[in-house]
Scaffold this motif. Structure first.
Motif, PDB file in Angstrom:
ATOM      1  N   PRO A  43       0.831  -1.212   0.000  1.00 38.61           N
ATOM      2  CA  PRO A  43       0.000   0.000   0.000  1.00 38.61           C
ATOM      3  C   PRO A  43       0.863   1.259   0.000  1.00 38.61           C
ATOM      4  O   PRO A  43       1.863   1.326   0.710  1.00 38.61           O
ATOM      5  N   ASN A  44       0.496   2.213  -0.803  1.00 39.95           N
ATOM      6  CA  ASN A  44       1.125   3.528  -0.990  1.00 39.95           C
ATOM      7  C   ASN A  44       2.569   3.461  -1.508  1.00 39.95           C
ATOM      8  O   ASN A  44       3.243   4.480  -1.633  1.00 39.95           O
ATOM      9  N   VAL A  45       3.055   2.261  -1.843  1.00 43.53           N
ATOM     10  CA  VAL A  45       4.390   2.124  -2.446  1.00 43.53           C
ATOM     11  C   VAL A  45       4.247   1.748  -3.915  1.00 43.53           C
ATOM     12  O   VAL A  45       4.705   2.459  -4.801  1.00 43.53           O
ATOM     13  N   SER A  46       3.607   0.620  -4.179  1.00 39.53           N
ATOM     14  CA  SER A  46       3.336   0.206  -5.555  1.00 39.53           C
ATOM     15  C   SER A  46       2.239  -0.842  -5.571  1.00 39.53           C
ATOM     16  O   SER A  46       2.243  -1.773  -4.766  1.00 39.53           O
ATOM     17  N   GLN A  47       1.319  -0.692  -6.484  1.00 40.96           N
ATOM     18  CA  GLN A  47       0.278  -1.682  -6.716  1.00 40.96           C
ATOM     19  C   GLN A  47       0.426  -2.284  -8.111  1.00 40.96           C
ATOM     20  O   GLN A  47      -0.494  -2.910  -8.641  1.00 40.96           O
ATOM     21  N   THR A  48       1.608  -2.118  -8.661  1.00 39.76           N
ATOM     22  CA  THR A  48       1.882  -2.587 -10.014  1.00 39.76           C
ATOM     23  C   THR A  48       3.228  -3.298 -10.047  1.00 39.76           C
ATOM     24  O   THR A  48       4.188  -2.844  -9.433  1.00 39.76           O
ATOM     25  N   VAL A  49       3.277  -4.409 -10.760  1.00 38.47           N
ATOM     26  CA  VAL A  49       4.528  -5.138 -10.953  1.00 38.47           C
ATOM     27  C   VAL A  49       4.826  -5.200 -12.444  1.00 38.47           C
ATOM     28  O   VAL A  49       3.989  -5.651 -13.240  1.00 38.47           O
ATOM     29  N   ILE A  50       5.997  -4.752 -12.815  1.00 40.59           N
ATOM     30  CA  ILE A  50       6.420  -4.783 -14.214  1.00 40.59           C
ATOM     31  C   ILE A  50       7.407  -5.927 -14.395  1.00 40.59           C
ATOM     32  O   ILE A  50       8.441  -5.981 -13.726  1.00 40.59           O
ATOM     33  N   LEU A  51       7.079  -6.855 -15.294  1.00 42.28           N
ATOM     34  CA  LEU A  51       7.976  -7.941 -15.665  1.00 42.28           C
ATOM     35  C   LEU A  51       8.590  -7.583 -17.006  1.00 42.28           C
ATOM     36  O   LEU A  51       7.874  -7.341 -17.978  1.00 42.28           O
ATOM     37  N   THR A  52       9.904  -7.565 -17.071  1.00 42.87           N
ATOM     38  CA  THR A  52      10.531  -7.108 -18.305  1.00 42.87           C
ATOM     39  C   THR A  52      11.948  -7.643 -18.411  1.00 42.87           C
ATOM     40  O   THR A  52      12.405  -8.430 -17.568  1.00 42.87           O
ATOM     41  N   ARG A  53      12.640  -7.223 -19.449  1.00 41.62           N
ATOM     42  CA  ARG A  53      14.032  -7.578 -19.660  1.00 41.62           C
ATOM     43  C   ARG A  53      14.716  -6.463 -20.417  1.00 41.62           C
ATOM     44  O   ARG A  53      14.053  -5.644 -21.082  1.00 41.62           O
TER      45      ARG A  53
END
Length: 251
Positions: free
Chosen positions: A126-136
């Protein structure tokens, strides 16, 4: 029938029950030998035919699958982690579809979730990130326009970066530009859930040197973001002052 099975990140017990059962029953197993633990093969039945796809082309893989189905045999295509993430399975599935060969995909535990479990953190605070980006990072295989690490890092979301530790300096340079700070927390997890797992903590300012000192050049997840270190708000889910379908707020 062809079953694409996620073997999990390394620990053989992190395969699903369904995946293990299909592996035990398979007549033919085509496995990603460069990444999948050989311990999985000990669960295969006696007489099962094994094919290491590390030295095979797409055409050879499909030919092996087709021959197996024509002979009435069950075939497992064993991928590392979860086959839907950097598994190159779409081209296999499309080829099978053209041949009218049925298939299913059995999910597995991905290395990015195993890595987060190894460092005992939570991607979505909460209030830090609610999204996760998977990438390279772009390398011999490019990434689409707008998906460079600098652009993605500007979202300040939690990130899990695959297949990129061999160019840790390039990764760091792009992330610093995107996050706008060398102090952003980073964790590098080598071979998450394997017996020889290694975990490095640092920031964008020093993680590159730590990675090189530990000679980590492959099979590592790079986790980045404020979820690793720093303050966060308490979850509303278990907050006594927050009402939801199953609980009324206390006064």
């Amino acid at each position: 029938m062809i079953n694409f099975v996620g073997a999990g990140p390394g620990d053989v017990d992190l395969i699903t029950i369904k995946g293990r059962r299909l592996l035990e029953e398979a007549d033919i197993v085509i496995y990603a030998g460069s990444l999948v633990s050989n311990l999985h093969l000990k669960f295969c039945k006696e007489g099962a035919l094994m094919h290491n796809s590390a030295s095979m082309t797409l055409e050879e893989v499909i030919t092996t699958m087709k021959k197996g189905v024509e002979e009435g045999k069950s075939v497992v295509r064993l991928h590392t982690g979860d086959p839907t993430i950097y598994g190159a399975i779409r081209e296999q599935m499309d080829s099978l579809k053209k041949l009218d060969i049925p298939y299913e995909v059995i999910p597995g535990v991905s290395s990015f979730t195993a890595a987060c479990a190894s460092i005992k953190r939570e991607f979505t605070l909460p209030n830090v990130s609610q999204t996760v980006i998977l990438t390279r990072k772009a390398g011999r295989t490019p990434v689409p326009e707008g998906e460079d690490l600098e652009s993605l890092a500007k979202h300040k979301a939690s990130m899990a970066i695959f297949l990129s530790v061999q160019d840790i300096d390039g990764v760091v340079d792009e992330l610093i530009k995107g996050y706008g700070s060398k102090d952003t927390p980073v964790a590098v997890v080598y071979k998450a859930s394997w017996e020889d797992e290694e975990v490095l903590f640092g920031t964008l300012g020093d993680i590159g040197q730590k990675v090189k000192e530990n000679n980590i050049k492959k099979m590592a997840q790079i986790l980045v973001g404020g979820f690793i270190e720093g303050d966060y708000e308490r979850s509303k889910l278990y907050d006594p002052g927050f009402s939801h379908e199953y609980r009324k707020a206390s006064k």
